[in-house]
Design a protein around this motif. Structure first.
Motif, PDB file in Angstrom:
ATOM      1  N   TYR A   6      -4.753  -5.923  -8.935  1.00 55.93           N
ATOM      2  CA  TYR A   6      -3.666  -5.007  -9.291  1.00 55.93           C
ATOM      3  C   TYR A   6      -2.585  -5.717 -10.109  1.00 55.93           C
ATOM      4  O   TYR A   6      -2.169  -6.840  -9.782  1.00 55.93           O
ATOM      5  CB  TYR A   6      -3.052  -4.440  -8.008  1.00 55.93           C
ATOM      6  CG  TYR A   6      -1.766  -3.673  -8.175  1.00 55.93           C
ATOM      7  CD1 TYR A   6      -1.769  -2.305  -8.412  1.00 55.93           C
ATOM      8  CD2 TYR A   6      -0.528  -4.323  -8.072  1.00 55.93           C
ATOM      9  CE1 TYR A   6      -0.592  -1.588  -8.540  1.00 55.93           C
ATOM     10  CE2 TYR A   6       0.658  -3.613  -8.198  1.00 55.93           C
ATOM     11  CZ  TYR A   6       0.620  -2.257  -8.438  1.00 55.93           C
ATOM     12  OH  TYR A   6       1.799  -1.560  -8.559  1.00 55.93           O
ATOM     13  N   VAL A   7      -2.126  -5.082 -11.160  1.00 57.01           N
ATOM     14  CA  VAL A   7      -0.968  -5.537 -11.924  1.00 57.01           C
ATOM     15  C   VAL A   7       0.041  -4.393 -11.923  1.00 57.01           C
ATOM     16  O   VAL A   7      -0.271  -3.280 -12.362  1.00 57.01           O
ATOM     17  CB  VAL A   7      -1.333  -5.909 -13.372  1.00 57.01           C
ATOM     18  CG1 VAL A   7      -0.073  -6.297 -14.157  1.00 57.01           C
ATOM     19  CG2 VAL A   7      -2.341  -7.052 -13.386  1.00 57.01           C
ATOM     20  N   ALA A   8       1.218  -4.634 -11.415  1.00 57.47           N
ATOM     21  CA  ALA A   8       2.214  -3.570 -11.295  1.00 57.47           C
ATOM     22  C   ALA A   8       2.623  -3.056 -12.667  1.00 57.47           C
ATOM     23  O   ALA A   8       2.806  -3.849 -13.602  1.00 57.47           O
ATOM     24  CB  ALA A   8       3.441  -4.078 -10.546  1.00 57.47           C
ATOM     25  N   PRO A   9       2.774  -1.745 -12.820  1.00 57.15           N
ATOM     26  CA  PRO A   9       3.221  -1.186 -14.102  1.00 57.15           C
ATOM     27  C   PRO A   9       4.541  -1.797 -14.550  1.00 57.15           C
ATOM     28  O   PRO A   9       5.419  -2.096 -13.732  1.00 57.15           O
ATOM     29  CB  PRO A   9       3.377   0.311 -13.792  1.00 57.15           C
ATOM     30  CG  PRO A   9       2.472   0.569 -12.634  1.00 57.15           C
ATOM     31  CD  PRO A   9       2.515  -0.687 -11.816  1.00 57.15           C
ATOM     32  N   GLY A  10       4.645  -1.996 -15.854  1.00 54.03           N
ATOM     33  CA  GLY A  10       5.891  -2.478 -16.438  1.00 54.03           C
ATOM     34  C   GLY A  10       5.952  -3.963 -16.703  1.00 54.03           C
ATOM     35  O   GLY A  10       6.865  -4.424 -17.389  1.00 54.03           O
ATOM     36  N   TRP A  11       4.975  -4.723 -16.183  1.00 55.19           N
ATOM     37  CA  TRP A  11       5.027  -6.179 -16.341  1.00 55.19           C
ATOM     38  C   TRP A  11       4.038  -6.648 -17.398  1.00 55.19           C
ATOM     39  O   TRP A  11       2.830  -6.447 -17.260  1.00 55.19           O
ATOM     40  CB  TRP A  11       4.745  -6.871 -15.015  1.00 55.19           C
ATOM     41  CG  TRP A  11       5.731  -6.532 -13.942  1.00 55.19           C
ATOM     42  CD1 TRP A  11       5.537  -5.723 -12.868  1.00 55.19           C
ATOM     43  CD2 TRP A  11       7.093  -6.981 -13.865  1.00 55.19           C
ATOM     44  NE1 TRP A  11       6.685  -5.637 -12.113  1.00 55.19           N
ATOM     45  CE2 TRP A  11       7.659  -6.390 -12.702  1.00 55.19           C
ATOM     46  CE3 TRP A  11       7.891  -7.820 -14.657  1.00 55.19           C
ATOM     47  CZ2 TRP A  11       8.979  -6.622 -12.320  1.00 55.19           C
ATOM     48  CZ3 TRP A  11       9.206  -8.040 -14.265  1.00 55.19           C
ATOM     49  CH2 TRP A  11       9.736  -7.452 -13.114  1.00 55.19           C
ATOM     50  N   ASP A  12       4.533  -7.301 -18.448  1.00 52.25           N
ATOM     51  CA  ASP A  12       3.669  -7.877 -19.480  1.00 52.25           C
ATOM     52  C   ASP A  12       2.966  -9.134 -18.992  1.00 52.25           C
ATOM     53  O   ASP A  12       1.813  -9.392 -19.346  1.00 52.25           O
ATOM     54  CB  ASP A  12       4.494  -8.218 -20.729  1.00 52.25           C
ATOM     55  CG  ASP A  12       5.132  -6.995 -21.352  1.00 52.25           C
ATOM     56  OD1 ASP A  12       4.415  -6.020 -21.604  1.00 52.25           O
ATOM     57  OD2 ASP A  12       6.363  -7.022 -21.576  1.00 52.25           O
TER      58      ASP A  12
ATOM     59  N   PRO B  46       0.805  -1.239   0.000  1.00 55.24           N
ATOM     60  CA  PRO B  46       0.000   0.000   0.000  1.00 55.24           C
ATOM     61  C   PRO B  46       0.830   1.279   0.000  1.00 55.24           C
ATOM     62  O   PRO B  46       0.595   2.158  -0.849  1.00 55.24           O
ATOM     63  CB  PRO B  46      -0.866  -0.148   1.257  1.00 55.24           C
ATOM     64  CG  PRO B  46      -0.995  -1.632   1.444  1.00 55.24           C
ATOM     65  CD  PRO B  46       0.345  -2.171   1.053  1.00 55.24           C
ATOM     66  N   PRO B  47       1.815   1.455   0.886  1.00 55.64           N
ATOM     67  CA  PRO B  47       2.604   2.694   0.821  1.00 55.64           C
ATOM     68  C   PRO B  47       3.477   2.785  -0.418  1.00 55.64           C
ATOM     69  O   PRO B  47       3.755   3.882  -0.913  1.00 55.64           O
ATOM     70  CB  PRO B  47       3.436   2.670   2.100  1.00 55.64           C
ATOM     71  CG  PRO B  47       3.497   1.245   2.514  1.00 55.64           C
ATOM     72  CD  PRO B  47       2.181   0.655   2.078  1.00 55.64           C
ATOM     73  N   PHE B  48       3.915   1.644  -0.933  1.00 55.73           N
ATOM     74  CA  PHE B  48       4.734   1.639  -2.146  1.00 55.73           C
ATOM     75  C   PHE B  48       3.951   2.243  -3.309  1.00 55.73           C
ATOM     76  O   PHE B  48       4.459   3.093  -4.054  1.00 55.73           O
ATOM     77  CB  PHE B  48       5.145   0.197  -2.468  1.00 55.73           C
ATOM     78  CG  PHE B  48       6.163   0.059  -3.562  1.00 55.73           C
ATOM     79  CD1 PHE B  48       7.511   0.304  -3.316  1.00 55.73           C
ATOM     80  CD2 PHE B  48       5.793  -0.349  -4.838  1.00 55.73           C
ATOM     81  CE1 PHE B  48       8.459   0.153  -4.315  1.00 55.73           C
ATOM     82  CE2 PHE B  48       6.733  -0.495  -5.849  1.00 55.73           C
ATOM     83  CZ  PHE B  48       8.075  -0.235  -5.582  1.00 55.73           C
ATOM     84  N   VAL B  49       2.690   1.846  -3.456  1.00 59.37           N
ATOM     85  CA  VAL B  49       1.847   2.366  -4.531  1.00 59.37           C
ATOM     86  C   VAL B  49       1.419   3.801  -4.243  1.00 59.37           C
ATOM     87  O   VAL B  49       1.409   4.658  -5.131  1.00 59.37           O
ATOM     88  CB  VAL B  49       0.618   1.459  -4.732  1.00 59.37           C
ATOM     89  CG1 VAL B  49      -0.369   2.072  -5.715  1.00 59.37           C
ATOM     90  CG2 VAL B  49       1.061   0.082  -5.222  1.00 59.37           C
ATOM     91  N   ALA B  50       1.069   4.076  -2.977  1.00 64.20           N
ATOM     92  CA  ALA B  50       0.598   5.415  -2.622  1.00 64.20           C
ATOM     93  C   ALA B  50       1.640   6.485  -2.923  1.00 64.20           C
ATOM     94  O   ALA B  50       1.302   7.614  -3.295  1.00 64.20           O
ATOM     95  CB  ALA B  50       0.209   5.452  -1.146  1.00 64.20           C
ATOM     96  N   GLN B  51       2.920   6.129  -2.784  1.00 66.88           N
ATOM     97  CA  GLN B  51       3.988   7.086  -3.047  1.00 66.88           C
ATOM     98  C   GLN B  51       4.414   7.112  -4.521  1.00 66.88           C
ATOM     99  O   GLN B  51       5.297   7.869  -4.900  1.00 66.88           O
ATOM    100  CB  GLN B  51       5.205   6.769  -2.170  1.00 66.88           C
ATOM    101  CG  GLN B  51       4.952   6.927  -0.683  1.00 66.88           C
ATOM    102  CD  GLN B  51       6.181   6.594   0.137  1.00 66.88           C
ATOM    103  OE1 GLN B  51       7.207   7.271   0.060  1.00 66.88           O
ATOM    104  NE2 GLN B  51       6.095   5.526   0.927  1.00 66.88           N
ATOM    105  N   GLY B  52       3.799   6.260  -5.329  1.00 68.94           N
ATOM    106  CA  GLY B  52       4.111   6.249  -6.749  1.00 68.94           C
ATOM    107  C   GLY B  52       5.376   5.523  -7.128  1.00 68.94           C
ATOM    108  O   GLY B  52       5.833   5.628  -8.276  1.00 68.94           O
ATOM    109  N   HIS B  53       5.936   4.746  -6.199  1.00 70.30           N
ATOM    110  CA  HIS B  53       7.176   4.033  -6.505  1.00 70.30           C
ATOM    111  C   HIS B  53       6.980   2.990  -7.598  1.00 70.30           C
ATOM    112  O   HIS B  53       7.924   2.669  -8.333  1.00 70.30           O
ATOM    113  CB  HIS B  53       7.732   3.358  -5.253  1.00 70.30           C
ATOM    114  CG  HIS B  53       8.236   4.312  -4.211  1.00 70.30           C
ATOM    115  ND1 HIS B  53       9.081   5.360  -4.499  1.00 70.30           N
ATOM    116  CD2 HIS B  53       8.003   4.373  -2.871  1.00 70.30           C
ATOM    117  CE1 HIS B  53       9.352   6.021  -3.391  1.00 70.30           C
ATOM    118  NE2 HIS B  53       8.713   5.444  -2.396  1.00 70.30           N
TER     119      HIS B  53
END
Length: 419
Positions: A109-115, A70-77
């Motif tokens: 959720y799917v993290a950005p950058g992963w195909d 949650p904090p990882f995504v909230a901070q835009g990392h």
């Protein structure tokens, strides 16, 4: 064709257990660079994984609890990671395994950058749900999930036999408890001995005040957990072997860089401690191996960290690691190829911003500053590898100054302080 990159990240693996993984030892450690002094950025699963993906120390990414997602995504990392940069450079990408604790709060959720995205929803492995490219499925036990993720990774590799370069992560849950090795390996280490020199350390007078009066750990329980870890690692070893087989059969092994690390080590009664998070070698130290094209096999004592994976990977792809923002880690590519580590960092930071300690490794010494209590420890690992006697009659003012500088810096400024 450009080189592929594969990261293998185990869970709660002590540095000392690498040698028990026969295939990994023969096919990675003995055919690549084996680092005797590899370290976690912070020896706790979630924060360490955040550091691996961003090349930021916890004091710079701010995710210091184990509920990291949650904090990882909230901070835009999640919008600037090794994956997003490699994907932007034209690499196909795939994540297969444990991601971060807290992912279950966003099941699709799917993290950005992963195909390709095969991620366990609950990093604490008591939830059988898996996110498969945004769709929630049920796979089963921890062992079944690790097999499922490895199978999907092998499929990903086969599909790229004749296509452009790829970047992938395989992150098994093993050897994290509960310990459920396959029937094939369930008895491999029955009765294995567990009696390290620091087990239930009798004289704790040199340790910080909070630890001095800890009761001894149950030796039988510690031994049983050690047995479970070793047996689960045999399953990991089998799956690594199967991945290497696919790479070889598809003609991709010679153009694939493979990084093998763990998120953190583990304490099994050393200094009367159990678990991780603490600034001792058993917890902060991790197995660390790199195999790649043109890399001569060797064992080295260079100080390396998880934060070095991202810049090295970007360098392999021909990218500037600091494009957009400074990274805390440094690229290992040139010394990996040349074998010359003389210009590498002289000192290395490990920290726990949640428990408020910072450790500085330099030459054979390990300095630990417990910021909140004002206490410190200093060990010479050459003469005292098990950290049984802190060097109390020492002026540590310079150690404290350098540690504080590193723990308050980022990017290029931090890397300058390492030299």
């Amino acid at each position: 064709m450009a080189d592929n990159v594969l990261w293998i990240i185990t869970d709660d693996q002590m540095r000392s257990t690498l040698r028990s993984m026969d295939r990994t030892w023969r096919r990675l450690a003995r055919k690549g660079v084996h680092f005797r002094r590899g370290y976690s950025a912070m020896p706790l699963c979630g924060p360490a994984r955040a550091s691996i993906l961003t090349s930021l120390y916890p004091h710079n990414h701010g995710c210091d609890s184990n509920m990291t997602h949650p904090p990882f995504v909230a901070q835009g990392h999640d919008r600037d990671t090794a994956a997003t940069r490699m994907r932007a450079a034209g690499y196909d990408t795939g994540y297969f395994g444990k991601y971060m604790n807290g992912l279950a709060q966003q099941p699709s959720y799917v993290a950005p950058g992963w195909d390709r995205w095969i991620a366990l929803l609950d990093g604490m492995v008591d939830d059988p749900r898996v996110n498969v490219d945004g769709t929630v499925r049920t796979v089963g036990s921890q062992r079944e999930f690790d097999a499922f993720a490895a199978q999907r990774l092998r499929r990903f590799i086969r599909r790229h036999r004749d296509t452009g370069p790829w970047f992938a992560v395989y992150a098994p849950t093993a050897p994290h408890g509960p310990y459920t090795p396959s029937p094939e390996h369930a008895d491999d280490f029955d009765g294995v001995e567990w009696d390290p020199p620091a087990l239930n350390e009798p004289d704790m007078g040199d340790k910080p005040s909070w630890i001095r009066d800890l009761p001894p750990q149950d030796r039988r329980r510690m031994r049983k957990i050690y047995e479970g870890k070793l047996e689960e690692l045999q399953d990991v070893d089998d799956r690594i072997g199967s991945v290497l087989d696919v790479l070889r059969r598809t003609g991709q092994l010679r153009r694939t860089w493979i990084f093998f690390v763990s998120d953190n080590g583990y304490l099994l009664g050393e200094h009367r401690l159990f678990h991780k998070s603490q600034p001792y070698e058993e917890s902060a130290g991790i197995p660390f191996v790199v195999r790649g094209p043109g890399v001569e096999p060797r064992t080295v004592d260079a100080l390396v960290s998880q934060v070095d994976l991202m810049p090295t990977t970007l360098d392999i792809a021909g990218l500037d690691p600091d494009a957009g923002r400074d990274l805390d880690g440094r690229s290992m590519l040139e010394p990996l190829r040349s074998g010359d580590w003389s210009s590498w960092r002289r000192r290395l930071l490990v920290e726990n911003t949640n428990l408020d300690w910072a450790m500085l490794r330099e030459e054979s010494q390990s300095y630990v500053e417990h910021v909140r209590s004002g206490e410190w420890e200093l060990y010479d690992l050459a003469s005292d590898p098990h950290q049984l006697q802190s060097l109390r009659d020492t002026d540590v003012s310079e150690w404290s100054r350098r540690t504080g500088q590193l723990a308050g810096s980022r990017g290029r400024a931090l890397r300058e302080l390492e030299l």
